[in-house]
Design an enzyme around this catalytic site. Structure first.
Site, PDB file in Angstrom:
ATOM      1  N   LEU A  17       0.822  -1.214   0.000  1.00  0.00           N
ATOM      2  CA  LEU A  17       0.000   0.000   0.000  1.00  0.00           C
ATOM      3  C   LEU A  17       0.856   1.265   0.000  1.00  0.00           C
ATOM      4  O   LEU A  17       0.552   2.232  -0.701  1.00  0.00           O
ATOM      5  CB  LEU A  17      -0.938  -0.005   1.215  1.00  0.00           C
ATOM      6  CG  LEU A  17      -1.883  -1.219   1.321  1.00  0.00           C
ATOM      7  CD1 LEU A  17      -2.804  -1.081   2.533  1.00  0.00           C
ATOM      8  CD2 LEU A  17      -2.702  -1.393   0.046  1.00  0.00           C
ATOM      9  N   ASP A  36      11.677   2.583   5.097  1.00  0.00           N
ATOM     10  CA  ASP A  36      11.376   1.156   5.251  1.00  0.00           C
ATOM     11  C   ASP A  36      12.589   0.461   5.852  1.00  0.00           C
ATOM     12  O   ASP A  36      13.715   0.935   5.710  1.00  0.00           O
ATOM     13  CB  ASP A  36      11.042   0.540   3.876  1.00  0.00           C
ATOM     14  CG  ASP A  36      10.115  -0.673   3.981  1.00  0.00           C
ATOM     15  OD1 ASP A  36       8.943  -0.569   3.587  1.00  0.00           O
ATOM     16  OD2 ASP A  36      10.577  -1.735   4.483  1.00  0.00           O
ATOM     17  N   CYS A  86       2.391   3.767   6.519  1.00  0.00           N
ATOM     18  CA  CYS A  86       1.920   2.476   5.993  1.00  0.00           C
ATOM     19  C   CYS A  86       2.732   1.297   6.512  1.00  0.00           C
ATOM     20  O   CYS A  86       2.370   0.147   6.248  1.00  0.00           O
ATOM     21  CB  CYS A  86       1.964   2.454   4.463  1.00  0.00           C
ATOM     22  SG  CYS A  86       0.736   3.506   3.682  1.00  0.00           S
ATOM     23  N   TYR A 161      -2.635  -7.643  16.621  1.00  0.00           N
ATOM     24  CA  TYR A 161      -2.803  -6.762  15.457  1.00  0.00           C
ATOM     25  C   TYR A 161      -3.977  -5.799  15.677  1.00  0.00           C
ATOM     26  O   TYR A 161      -3.865  -4.595  15.451  1.00  0.00           O
ATOM     27  CB  TYR A 161      -3.035  -7.630  14.223  1.00  0.00           C
ATOM     28  CG  TYR A 161      -3.102  -6.881  12.915  1.00  0.00           C
ATOM     29  CD1 TYR A 161      -1.957  -6.342  12.333  1.00  0.00           C
ATOM     30  CD2 TYR A 161      -4.307  -6.731  12.235  1.00  0.00           C
ATOM     31  CE1 TYR A 161      -2.014  -5.668  11.111  1.00  0.00           C
ATOM     32  CE2 TYR A 161      -4.381  -6.071  11.023  1.00  0.00           C
ATOM     33  CZ  TYR A 161      -3.230  -5.547  10.462  1.00  0.00           C
ATOM     34  OH  TYR A 161      -3.296  -4.878   9.257  1.00  0.00           O
ATOM     35  N   LYS A 165      -4.002  -1.705  15.843  1.00  0.00           N
ATOM     36  CA  LYS A 165      -4.756  -0.895  14.888  1.00  0.00           C
ATOM     37  C   LYS A 165      -5.866  -0.102  15.587  1.00  0.00           C
ATOM     38  O   LYS A 165      -6.206   1.005  15.185  1.00  0.00           O
ATOM     39  CB  LYS A 165      -5.330  -1.788  13.783  1.00  0.00           C
ATOM     40  CG  LYS A 165      -4.256  -2.451  12.917  1.00  0.00           C
ATOM     41  CD  LYS A 165      -3.351  -1.425  12.239  1.00  0.00           C
ATOM     42  CE  LYS A 165      -2.452  -2.055  11.199  1.00  0.00           C
ATOM     43  NZ  LYS A 165      -1.607  -1.074  10.485  1.00  0.00           N
TER      44      LYS A 165
END
Ligand SMILES: NC(=O)c1ccc[n+]([C@@H]2O[C@H](COP(=O)([O-])OP(=O)(O)OC[C@H]3O[C@@H](n4cnc5c(N)ncnc54)[C@H](O)[C@@H]3O)[C@@H](O)[C@H]2O)c1
Length: 255
Positions: A17, A36, A86, A161, A165
């Protein structure tokens, strides 16, 4: 903000993404800095985008590393007005798995990368963007985070996770409220299930059942659809403090 004015740090920009957002923004005249941990993919991704893109090997969980690279990226791009978070990891695993209870390190690492890492890059970016010259309506910058529909209906195996989030969704409004005095907007996208390397790594049977579970269109999301949503947030100044679900109407089942 017009896309050709965008000078963006994009974390996770080497893949999936984040890379799709970088491609979309560069195609519309923006400059991007890809952050990254994957050096090889990051270098290749930046090279494929041409002169408007640079790669900075960055672990989003490093406070000093992020701060230094955000400054370096700002200097190299001649400014910084957008942060797009992202970078993320799945951190899948049961609370009580076959091997015993989940190691605390698994839970903590997931929250560290997905939630603490997003905060880390957002605050480093905001610290620089507050000094930008104000644009229309006094706008100085935009921060876009990536959550997940698992923030709302996490499946079995997604406790870590979903917690990470859910934290991203939770910090969106207070951050937007606080940074409003600098003209910095904050919004979050909560994707459903998208075709990216993250999903590629799942077993085919899981991928198929994921696609079939999506009401309409009954397929996985395309990374370009995420990228155009990020672009929409950047160009529509009235979006602030909100998390947008981007999911074809899917509601994840328990498993
Ligand atoms: N693909 C999906 O279906 C989906 C659905 C919902 C949410 N998301 C979220 O979207 C984001 C992007 O996911 P994707 O599918 O493109 O995954 P991806 O694995 O293709 O890309 C994630 C990138 O983040 C990088 N990364 C991981 N840890 C890092 C760290 N500590 N510091 C810097 N970079 C790091 C990886 O090297 C990778 O390049 C993630 O936050 C993910 O949780 C994805």
């Amino acid at each position: 903000m017009q896309l050709d004015q965008v000078k963006a740090v994009i974390t996770g920009g080497a893949s999936g993404l984040g890379h799709a957002v970088a491609q979309h923004l560069v195609a519309h005249g923006a400059k991007v800095a890809l952050f990254d941990v994957n050096e090889e993919k990051g270098q290749a991704a930046a090279a494929s985008l041409g002169e408007a893109a640079r790669f900075y090997r960055t672990d989003v969980t490093s406070e000093d590393g992020v701060s230094a690279n955000v400054s370096a990226a700002r200097d190299a791009m001649g400014g910084l007005n957008v942060v797009i978070n992202c970078a993320g990891i799945l951190g899948a695993g049961r609370v009580l798995g076959k091997e015993g209870p989940m190691a605390l390190g698994t839970f903590a690492t997931t929250v560290m990368v997905n939630l603490v890492g997003s905060f880390n890059v957002a605050k480093a970016g905001a610290a620089l963007m507050q000094g930008n010259e104000a644009g229309e309506d006094g706008e100085r910058g935009v921060i876009i985070n990536t959550a997940s529909v698992a923030a709302y209906e996490g499946q079995i195996g997604q406790a870590a996770y979903s917690a990470s989030k859910g934290g991203v969704v939770g910090m969106t409004l207070p951050m937007a409220r606080e940074l409003s005095r600098f003209g910095i907007r904050v919004a979050t996208i909560a994707p459903g299930i998208f075709w990216t390397p993250m999903v590629d790594s799942m077993p085919p049977a899981v991928q198929e059942s994921l696609g079939a579970s999506i009401p309409f269109p009954s397929r996985l999301g395309k990374p370009e659809e995420f990228a155009t949503t990020a672009a929409f947030i950047l160009t529509n100044r009235y979006i602030n403090g909100e998390t947008i679900r981007l999911d074809g109407g899917v509601r994840l089942q328990p498993k």
